[in-house]
Design a protein around this motif. Sequence first.
Motif: not given
Length: 295
Positions: A235-239, A245-247
């Motif tokens: 999640f830090q890399l997504l930031d 981020f899709i589930i």
Amino acid sequence: LFGLALLYYWKRNITKTYIDCLRENNITDLNQQIYNLNQRMAELEADNVRMAKIIHRDNKLIPAMEYAVTRYLSESGETTADKKRQGRSLLAELKEMSADRKNIITQSQSPELLLVKTDIEEIDRLLAFQCQQAADNHIQLQVMCSCNLKPLPQSGIEISDLKTVMADLIENAMIATKANHASSVLVSFSMLKNSYAITIFDSGNPFATEVLLNLGKKQITTHEDGSGIGLMNSFQLLDKYNASFIITEFEDSHTQYTKSVSIIFNGEHRYILKPKRSEEEIRMLQERKDLLIWI
């Protein structure tokens, strides 16, 4: 009020477009996987036929060879020249049988587990290692790549970051799959509206509600012996890249996979869930305001 309604409609429409495009990509990847599996099954069936022919032949020849060797060792009345001639003949037959068996085994073995490559050496090395780990745990990990990843480093996405998030998510998928006594993981690279997308399918257990509520907020693990560091780093890399981020959760009859996790480098920074859960679980998940649930 009109502006809020328009904003809500716009966000909902954009999300639906992402989900629809992602679903189409997923279906394409799954169809390609089915095609590849059918091709592999045809190859294995052909190998079985060739092996059956060799076994059938050897079942006849091996007893005859055994008899010939016994005679060769026991008979003492023959000259040295006759012995040498018989020995050369027996050796030639044994070499021919050995070569046939070696050839069929070589043809039946895959030279490497990673059948599809991304043409980015660092990523391919990571995927090859994880394919081996999956095989050691009796899990089939497949890779699909429907786009050109060579321009990826020029797009601003660091390969080291991509490897980190891939390693964590693929490891989680394998752990979930093994815990569910299943055996399938698929890693797909594709383009979604000119944005790079990585989707990881698995046949493991779904994410717990608590995990979905706390992703990116605190360290929380998806399995008993985990630390939660992997998902937190993801999640830090997504930031860092404003990635989404899709589930997506699948019904049992829809596919062999139970869920997929997609990372889309689209600059939208969305957290989206397309669930197959009870109404009570969905109400609990709606407590997280930045989680967009698409039903």
